[in-house]
Design an enzyme around this catalytic site. Structure first.
Site, PDB file in Angstrom:
ATOM      1  N   ASN A  84       0.892  -1.168   0.000  1.00 41.28           N
ATOM      2  CA  ASN A  84       0.000   0.000   0.000  1.00 41.28           C
ATOM      3  C   ASN A  84       0.927   1.215   0.000  1.00 41.28           C
ATOM      4  O   ASN A  84       1.619   1.465   0.988  1.00 41.28           O
ATOM      5  CB  ASN A  84      -0.858  -0.052   1.246  1.00 41.28           C
ATOM      6  CG  ASN A  84      -1.973   0.955   1.304  1.00 41.28           C
ATOM      7  OD1 ASN A  84      -2.642   1.051   2.329  1.00 41.28           O
ATOM      8  ND2 ASN A  84      -2.224   1.707   0.259  1.00 41.28           N
ATOM      9  N   GLY A 122      -8.840  -1.958   6.559  1.00 42.22           N
ATOM     10  CA  GLY A 122      -9.615  -3.061   6.008  1.00 42.22           C
ATOM     11  C   GLY A 122      -9.270  -4.385   6.660  1.00 42.22           C
ATOM     12  O   GLY A 122     -10.147  -5.226   6.909  1.00 42.22           O
ATOM     13  N   HIS A 164     -16.474   0.416   6.594  1.00 44.84           N
ATOM     14  CA  HIS A 164     -16.117  -0.843   5.933  1.00 44.84           C
ATOM     15  C   HIS A 164     -17.331  -1.753   5.802  1.00 44.84           C
ATOM     16  O   HIS A 164     -18.164  -1.825   6.708  1.00 44.84           O
ATOM     17  CB  HIS A 164     -15.035  -1.583   6.717  1.00 44.84           C
ATOM     18  CG  HIS A 164     -13.705  -0.905   6.662  1.00 44.84           C
ATOM     19  ND1 HIS A 164     -12.764  -1.166   5.699  1.00 44.84           N
ATOM     20  CD2 HIS A 164     -13.171   0.059   7.455  1.00 44.84           C
ATOM     21  CE1 HIS A 164     -11.704  -0.398   5.893  1.00 44.84           C
ATOM     22  NE2 HIS A 164     -11.924   0.355   6.953  1.00 44.84           N
ATOM     23  N   CYS A 202      -6.155   5.717   7.812  1.00 46.04           N
ATOM     24  CA  CYS A 202      -5.405   4.785   6.966  1.00 46.04           C
ATOM     25  C   CYS A 202      -4.407   4.061   7.860  1.00 46.04           C
ATOM     26  O   CYS A 202      -3.437   4.657   8.329  1.00 46.04           O
ATOM     27  CB  CYS A 202      -4.687   5.526   5.837  1.00 46.04           C
ATOM     28  SG  CYS A 202      -3.639   4.474   4.814  1.00 46.04           S
ATOM     29  N   GLU A 215     -10.748   0.032  -2.014  1.00 44.51           N
ATOM     30  CA  GLU A 215     -10.788   1.169  -1.100  1.00 44.51           C
ATOM     31  C   GLU A 215     -11.573   2.344  -1.676  1.00 44.51           C
ATOM     32  O   GLU A 215     -11.465   2.664  -2.874  1.00 44.51           O
ATOM     33  CB  GLU A 215      -9.368   1.630  -0.753  1.00 44.51           C
ATOM     34  CG  GLU A 215      -8.600   0.647   0.098  1.00 44.51           C
ATOM     35  CD  GLU A 215      -7.397   1.290   0.757  1.00 44.51           C
ATOM     36  OE1 GLU A 215      -7.554   2.391   1.339  1.00 44.51           O
ATOM     37  OE2 GLU A 215      -6.298   0.709   0.679  1.00 44.51           O
ATOM     38  N   CYS A 227      -4.656  -2.970   2.832  1.00 48.49           N
ATOM     39  CA  CYS A 227      -5.441  -1.922   3.487  1.00 48.49           C
ATOM     40  C   CYS A 227      -5.448  -2.225   4.976  1.00 48.49           C
ATOM     41  O   CYS A 227      -6.008  -3.230   5.411  1.00 48.49           O
ATOM     42  CB  CYS A 227      -6.867  -1.894   2.941  1.00 48.49           C
ATOM     43  SG  CYS A 227      -7.966  -0.723   3.780  1.00 48.49           S
TER      44      CYS A 227
END
Length: 287
Positions: free
Chosen positions: A13, A233, A172, A75, A221, A230
């Site tokens: 990422n 996530g 989410h 994040c 995302e 993520c």
């Protein structure tokens, strides 16, 4: 203006990290988007900005912009890169720091092996706070969780996908799939992201169960498309799996870009995210 930046990644990422303490930063949405462009800019999933905090209990303020130029709340992989960045740049000598974000305070910690652990705070299940509009939907209890039926229209046909809904500082929707490699992430991810029941859009997680302490995960995302990993996530998927009675903490999460570890003791407790944070290169660009 000439902008100094650092390119970093956490399990694939990737980020452009910017010191806004020692540089004046005042960009438009279009400029953030241009900077994240992989052909005409530096290229990144997210852009991370290090600022001074106005909160006396925090060491820094952390801002996140997706590659569509929009600012978002959280994040997790970026938080690890943030902690590594401020340490490498000599902005702090502390191994544990308190960081102000749009969604609250997080606490990253540099580990002796070079990895970073982030206290991501407690997950939020109140649908109004996610936010998630439940009007017209009948949730089905599973363990301590509730599965919500999302109706997706694919090629003129309707398909119902049961998802766990929660917030890790950002929204989410997590579903269990038999195989992440064949899951229709690129097809249904955008439909879930923009589903009418999510007024601020949502991150769509596709989780494959390997065993009770191991999952594979892909995430489409919000504002960035599918990324190689993520962090929030991964946290959301593990929390959903534990609440559904499918997983036991700690859980190894295999993302396409690398491995993360998630630990969670249950409702009301913080989620701990551990994984790599890697500096790729330093650069300067005219914006």
């Amino acid at each position: 203006m000439k902008l100094k930046f650092t390119k970093m990644h956490g399990a694939g990422n990737d980020f452009v990290v910017i010191d806004a303490i020692n540089q004046q930063i005042d960009f438009t949405t279009a400029q953030w988007k241009a900077l994240a462009d992989r052909r005409f800019g530096v290229g990144a999933d997210q852009l991370l900005v290090v600022e001074k905090s106005t909160n006396p209990s925090c060491d820094f303020r952390y801002r996140i912009f997706n590659n569509d130029g929009g600012e978002v709340e959280q994040c997790g992989n970026g938080a690890r890169a943030f902690a590594k960045f401020v340490a490498e740049k000599g902005l702090t000598e502390r191994r544990s720091i308190a960081v102000e974000t749009m969604s609250g305070i997080i606490a990253p910690r540099l580990e002796e092996d070079g990895s970073v652990t982030v206290d991501m705070g407690a997950p939020i299940f109140d649908t109004a706070l996610v936010p998630f509009d439940t009007e017209g939907l009948a949730g089905q209890p599973e363990g301590d969780d509730t599965l919500w039926p999302l109706v997706l229209e694919l090629a003129g046909e309707k398909e119902t996908v049961p998802v766990s809904v929660l917030s890790m500082g950002n929204p989410h929707a997590v579903q269990v799939v038999p195989d992440v490699d064949t899951a229709p992430v690129e097809l249904t991810g955008p439909l879930i992201e923009h589903h009418a029941h999510f007024p601020k859009r949502v991150n769509a997680g596709f989780m494959q169960l390997v065993n009770r302490q191991h999952i594979k995960l892909r995430v489409f995302e919000r504002g960035a498309g599918e990324t190689l990993a993520c962090g929030t996530g991964a946290c959301a998927a593990v929390v959903a799996g534990i609440r559904r009675g499918l997983l036991d903490s700690p859980v190894r999460v295999d993302a396409r870009g690398g491995e993360l570890s998630i630990a969670w003791a249950g409702d009301g407790e913080p989620v701990y995210l551990t994984g790599p944070a890697v500096t790729v290169f330093e650069g300067e660009i005219t914006v």
